[in-house]
Design a protein around this motif. Structure first.
Motif, PDB file in Angstrom:
ATOM      1  N   ALA A  39       0.717  -1.145  -0.052  1.00  0.00           N
ATOM      2  CA  ALA A  39      -0.024   0.093  -0.014  1.00  0.00           C
ATOM      3  C   ALA A  39       0.871   1.233  -0.042  1.00  0.00           C
ATOM      4  N   ILE A  40       2.010   1.332   0.780  1.00  0.00           N
ATOM      5  CA  ILE A  40       2.862   2.223   0.846  1.00  0.00           C
ATOM      6  C   ILE A  40       3.579   2.768  -0.574  1.00  0.00           C
ATOM      7  N   ARG A  41       3.801   1.462  -1.239  1.00  0.00           N
ATOM      8  CA  ARG A  41       4.491   1.380  -2.497  1.00  0.00           C
ATOM      9  C   ARG A  41       3.607   2.235  -3.453  1.00  0.00           C
ATOM     10  N   LYS A  42       2.227   1.640  -3.611  1.00  0.00           N
ATOM     11  CA  LYS A  42       1.342   2.386  -4.495  1.00  0.00           C
ATOM     12  C   LYS A  42       1.248   3.834  -4.259  1.00  0.00           C
ATOM     13  N   ALA A  43       1.018   4.084  -2.896  1.00  0.00           N
ATOM     14  CA  ALA A  43       0.883   5.686  -2.531  1.00  0.00           C
ATOM     15  C   ALA A  43       1.925   6.175  -2.863  1.00  0.00           C
ATOM     16  N   HIS A  44       3.121   5.745  -2.776  1.00  0.00           N
ATOM     17  CA  HIS A  44       4.197   6.432  -3.333  1.00  0.00           C
ATOM     18  C   HIS A  44       4.347   6.519  -4.959  1.00  0.00           C
ATOM     19  N   GLU A  45       3.944   5.673  -5.707  1.00  0.00           N
ATOM     20  CA  GLU A  45       3.807   5.586  -7.038  1.00  0.00           C
ATOM     21  C   GLU A  45       2.637   6.795  -7.644  1.00  0.00           C
ATOM     22  N   ASN A  46       1.451   6.640  -6.708  1.00  0.00           N
ATOM     23  CA  ASN A  46       0.567   7.795  -7.119  1.00  0.00           C
ATOM     24  C   ASN A  46       0.642   9.198  -6.532  1.00  0.00           C
ATOM     25  N   ALA A  47       1.582   9.356  -5.820  1.00  0.00           N
ATOM     26  CA  ALA A  47       1.752  10.555  -5.356  1.00  0.00           C
ATOM     27  C   ALA A  47       2.570  11.653  -6.214  1.00  0.00           C
ATOM     28  N   ASP A  48       3.530  10.936  -7.357  1.00  0.00           N
ATOM     29  CA  ASP A  48       4.204  11.835  -8.146  1.00  0.00           C
ATOM     30  C   ASP A  48       3.025  12.471  -9.066  1.00  0.00           C
ATOM     31  N   PRO A  49       2.023  11.800  -9.766  1.00  0.00           N
ATOM     32  CA  PRO A  49       1.204  12.767 -10.381  1.00  0.00           C
ATOM     33  C   PRO A  49       0.385  13.898  -9.481  1.00  0.00           C
ATOM     34  N   GLY A  53       0.623  17.870 -10.475  1.00  0.00           N
ATOM     35  CA  GLY A  53      -0.616  18.661 -10.485  1.00  0.00           C
ATOM     36  C   GLY A  53      -0.693  19.813  -9.561  1.00  0.00           C
ATOM     37  N   ALA A  54      -0.242  19.459  -8.011  1.00  0.00           N
ATOM     38  CA  ALA A  54      -0.166  20.652  -7.368  1.00  0.00           C
ATOM     39  C   ALA A  54       0.808  21.724  -7.620  1.00  0.00           C
ATOM     40  N   ASN A  55       1.855  21.338  -8.372  1.00  0.00           N
ATOM     41  CA  ASN A  55       2.992  22.298  -8.717  1.00  0.00           C
ATOM     42  C   ASN A  55       2.359  23.035  -9.682  1.00  0.00           C
ATOM     43  N   ASP A  56       1.870  22.618 -10.719  1.00  0.00           N
ATOM     44  CA  ASP A  56       1.094  23.445 -11.747  1.00  0.00           C
ATOM     45  C   ASP A  56       0.214  24.230 -11.268  1.00  0.00           C
ATOM     46  N   THR A  57      -0.852  23.799 -10.448  1.00  0.00           N
ATOM     47  CA  THR A  57      -1.841  24.642  -9.682  1.00  0.00           C
ATOM     48  C   THR A  57      -1.114  25.872  -9.185  1.00  0.00           C
ATOM     49  N   ILE A  58       0.016  25.646  -8.293  1.00  0.00           N
ATOM     50  CA  ILE A  58       0.568  26.577  -7.675  1.00  0.00           C
ATOM     51  C   ILE A  58       1.127  27.681  -8.488  1.00  0.00           C
ATOM     52  N   THR A  59       1.595  27.347  -9.735  1.00  0.00           N
ATOM     53  CA  THR A  59       2.272  28.077 -10.692  1.00  0.00           C
ATOM     54  C   THR A  59       1.099  28.962 -11.262  1.00  0.00           C
ATOM     55  N   HIS A  60       0.135  28.322 -11.603  1.00  0.00           N
ATOM     56  CA  HIS A  60      -1.170  29.043 -12.126  1.00  0.00           C
ATOM     57  C   HIS A  60      -1.488  30.210 -11.164  1.00  0.00           C
ATOM     58  N   VAL A  61      -1.558  29.755  -9.739  1.00  0.00           N
ATOM     59  CA  VAL A  61      -2.083  30.645  -8.742  1.00  0.00           C
ATOM     60  C   VAL A  61      -1.223  32.069  -8.992  1.00  0.00           C
TER      61      VAL A  61
END
Length: 135
Positions: A39-49, A53-61
C-alpha cells in the motif's frame, strides 16, 4: 521410561505446541506488514502525479496573483489621481463657492433687516409676531 523422561517429553510437546500457536499470529503479522508495504509503495507511485498537478496549480495561482498585484497597483494609482483631482477642485471652486454663499446670506439678511426696519417706520407690524390675527 522413567518419570523424568515422560515429563521431559510432555514439556517438549507443550513447547512445540506453544511455538506453533505463536507462529500463527507471527505469520499473520508478516502478511499484514507485506500488505502495508504494498500500500505504501502504491501510494508513493501515485503521489508523483498529484505533486506534479499541485505544482502546476501553484504556478497558475502565482500567475493570477501577479495579475491581481498589477490590478491593485493600477487601482491605487487611480485612487491617488482622484484624490489629487478632488483636492484641486476643492481648492479652485470650493473657496469661491463658500465666499459666494456667505455673501448671498449676508445680503439676504441685510435686505430682511432693512425691510423690517422700513415696516417698523411705517407703523405696520409684521405678520410674524401676531398669531391668529387677520390683517
Amino acid at each position: 521410561m522413567s518419570a523424568g523422561q515422560i515429563a521431559a517429553l510432555i514439556a517438549a510437546g507443550a513447547f512445540v505446541l506453544l511455538v506453533l500457536l505463536l507462529a500463527i499470529p507471527l505469520l499473520k503479522l508478516g502478511r499484514t506488514l507485506d500488505e502495508a508495504t504494498i500500500a505504501i509503495r502504491k501510494a508513493h507511485e501515485n503521489a508523483d502525479p498529484l505533486l506534479i498537478g499541485a505544482n502546476d496549480t501553484i504556478t497558475h495561482v502565482n500567475a493570477q496573483l501577479e495579475r491581481v498585484d498589477g490590478i491593485t497597483a493600477n487601482a491605487q494609482a487611480v485612487t491617488g489621481n482622484v484624490s489629487a483631482l478632488s483636492s484641486v477642485f476643492t481648492a479652485t471652486l470650493g473657496s469661491p463657492l463658500v465666499k459666494t454663499a456667505a455673501f448671498s446670506y449676508g445680503v439676504s439678511k441685510a435686505i430682511r433687516a432693512r425691510r423690517k426696519a422700513k415696516a417698523g417706520a411705517d407703523g405696520r407690524h409684521s405678520r410674524r409676531g401676531r398669531r391668529g390675527a387677520k390683517s
